[in-house]
Design a protein around this motif. Structure first.
Motif, short mmCIF file in Angstrom:
data_model
loop_
_atom_site.label_atom_id
_atom_site.label_comp_id
_atom_site.label_asym_id
_atom_site.label_seq_id
_atom_site.Cartn_x
_atom_site.Cartn_y
_atom_site.Cartn_z
N ASN A 1 0.82 -1.20 0.00
CA ASN A 1 0.00 0.00 0.00
C ASN A 1 0.86 1.26 0.00
N SER A 2 1.93 1.23 0.80
CA SER A 2 2.84 2.37 0.85
C SER A 2 3.51 2.61 -0.50
N ALA A 3 3.90 1.52 -1.15
CA ALA A 3 4.53 1.63 -2.47
C ALA A 3 3.56 2.22 -3.49
N GLU A 4 2.29 1.79 -3.41
CA GLU A 4 1.29 2.31 -4.34
C GLU A 4 1.05 3.80 -4.12
N LYS A 5 1.01 4.21 -2.84
CA LYS A 5 0.81 5.63 -2.55
C LYS A 5 1.98 6.46 -3.05
N ALA A 6 3.19 5.96 -2.84
CA ALA A 6 4.38 6.68 -3.32
C ALA A 6 4.36 6.80 -4.83
N LYS A 7 3.97 5.70 -5.48
CA LYS A 7 3.91 5.70 -6.94
C LYS A 7 2.87 6.70 -7.44
N ALA A 8 1.72 6.73 -6.75
CA ALA A 8 0.64 7.61 -7.18
C ALA A 8 1.02 9.07 -7.04
N SER A 9 1.92 9.40 -6.09
CA SER A 9 2.29 10.79 -5.86
C SER A 9 3.39 11.26 -6.81
N SER A 10 4.01 10.36 -7.56
CA SER A 10 5.09 10.71 -8.48
C SER A 10 4.53 11.06 -9.85
N ILE A 11 4.82 12.27 -10.30
CA ILE A 11 4.46 12.64 -11.66
C ILE A 11 5.46 12.05 -12.63
N LEU A 12 6.74 12.14 -12.28
CA LEU A 12 7.81 11.66 -13.15
C LEU A 12 8.75 10.76 -12.37
N GLU A 13 9.10 9.64 -12.98
CA GLU A 13 10.17 8.77 -12.46
C GLU A 13 11.15 8.49 -13.59
N ILE A 14 12.41 8.64 -13.29
CA ILE A 14 13.48 8.31 -14.24
C ILE A 14 14.37 7.29 -13.57
N ARG A 15 14.68 6.20 -14.29
CA ARG A 15 15.49 5.13 -13.73
C ARG A 15 16.63 4.78 -14.69
N SER A 16 17.84 4.87 -14.18
CA SER A 16 19.04 4.43 -14.92
C SER A 16 19.10 5.00 -16.33
N LEU A 17 18.83 6.28 -16.47
CA LEU A 17 18.80 6.92 -17.79
C LEU A 17 20.20 7.06 -18.36
N GLN A 18 20.33 6.74 -19.64
CA GLN A 18 21.61 6.81 -20.35
C GLN A 18 21.44 7.65 -21.61
N LYS A 19 22.46 8.48 -21.91
CA LYS A 19 22.45 9.24 -23.15
C LYS A 19 23.87 9.55 -23.57
N ALA A 20 24.16 9.30 -24.85
CA ALA A 20 25.47 9.64 -25.41
C ALA A 20 25.28 10.34 -26.75
N PHE A 21 26.20 11.22 -27.08
CA PHE A 21 26.24 11.85 -28.40
C PHE A 21 27.51 11.34 -29.07
N ASP B 1 23.46 6.53 -15.98
CA ASP B 1 22.72 5.88 -14.90
C ASP B 1 22.03 6.90 -13.98
N ILE B 2 21.26 7.82 -14.58
CA ILE B 2 20.56 8.86 -13.82
C ILE B 2 19.20 8.35 -13.36
N SER B 3 18.93 8.50 -12.07
CA SER B 3 17.62 8.13 -11.51
C SER B 3 17.12 9.25 -10.62
N LEU B 4 15.84 9.57 -10.76
CA LEU B 4 15.22 10.58 -9.89
C LEU B 4 13.71 10.40 -9.92
N SER B 5 13.06 11.01 -8.93
CA SER B 5 11.60 10.97 -8.84
C SER B 5 11.10 12.37 -8.51
N VAL B 6 10.03 12.78 -9.16
CA VAL B 6 9.44 14.10 -8.95
C VAL B 6 8.05 13.92 -8.36
N GLU B 7 7.87 14.34 -7.10
CA GLU B 7 6.60 14.20 -6.42
C GLU B 7 5.73 15.43 -6.66
#
Length: 261
Positions: free
Chosen positions: A7-27, A35-41
């Motif tokens: 239930n706690s996990a679901e509530k946390a998930k519901a409050s996040s507009i954006l989640e980024i996990r292990s993001l990679q980018k190269a030019f 490996d960028i990870s963040l959450s925006v509540e």
């Protein structure tokens, strides 16, 4: 106990507009994000700070699909826009795009449109009737302190006024989160104050925002969470008083010392 955790996990998930996990980018061969990870509540202000070339703006551009990430996950409202480097359908990405508004450092207003049309045009394109869009635009311009400027054109405005028009335009579609990419970098100190005042008011109104900025006092005063990036990685993050007042990483301390000189 397991049920409570779920239930706690679901509530946390519901409050996040954006989640980024292990993001990679190269030019080419140059890795920009590692490996960028963040959450925006909801209701929070996230400030991203760091030296030029650290990957801050690229992170924002990947989150808003202006750049194509190479790997990782991007989720809006708990639904995948990208999973393991594979993007969702065009329809799902379009749904995600309605969740955010963008404010750029160079305003990006249409020079041949009036202020009113710059703000009202996006909702009209998305199917809002013209009268409703105009009414909403006028309300936003008033909120931005731009009463009487609706018939002016961008070239007739100061840089600070143009950026406030850009913020009004970003708000016109009622986004859940606003992204700011160094919104004051093209402005002189007096005009910077105008724009930061507007962003602070939005923060007081509990608008969810992610702000890439070089304005350290602003980031410390307004943010719920600060992320310090360097070399394409998150070096340190946390409450602004911790990051600015007692950073744990030497690289963070060095950056803040140099910036305060």
């Amino acid at each position: 106990m397991a049920e409570n955790k779920n239930n706690s996990a679901e509530k946390a998930k519901a409050s996040s507009i954006l989640e980024i996990r292990s993001l990679q980018k190269a030019f080419g061969g140059h890795v920009v994000l590692k490996d960028i990870s963040l959450s925006v509540e909801r209701g929070n202000v996230i400030s991203i700070i760091g030296p030029s070339g650290s990957g801050k703006s690229t992170l924002l551009r990947c989150a808003s699909f202006l750049e194509t990430a190479d790997g990782g996950d991007i989720l809006y409202d708990g639904k995948y826009a990208m999973h393991d480097g594979v993007y969702a359908s065009k329809a799902e990405l379009n749904r995600c795009r309605t969740r955010f508004g963008l404010v750029f450092q160079n305003f990006n207003l249409f020079p041949h449109y009036s202020v009113l049309r710059n703000v009202s045009e996006p909702p009209i394109i998305h199917g809002v009737d013209k009268e409703t869009a105009r009414e909403r635009a006028m309300e936003l311009l008033k909120k931005m302190g731009l009463d009487g400027k609706e018939n002016a054109y961008p070239f007739q405005l100061s840089g600070g006024q143009q950026q406030r028009v850009a913020i009004a335009r970003a708000l016109a579609l009622n986004p859940e989160v606003l992204y700011f990419d160094e919104p004051t970098s093209a402005l002189d100190p007096e005009l910077t104050g105008e724009v930061l005042k507007v962003i602070k008011q939005l923060a007081e109104d509990k608008m969810t925002m992610v702000v890439v900025t070089h304005e350290m006092p602003f980031a410390r005063a307004v943010s719920n969470h600060v992320i310090f990036m360097d070399g394409g990685v998150i070096v340190e993050e946390g409450h602004p008083e911790a990051v600015f007042g007692n950073p744990t990483q030497e690289r963070t301390r060095q950056f803040l010392r140099n910036y305060q000189r």
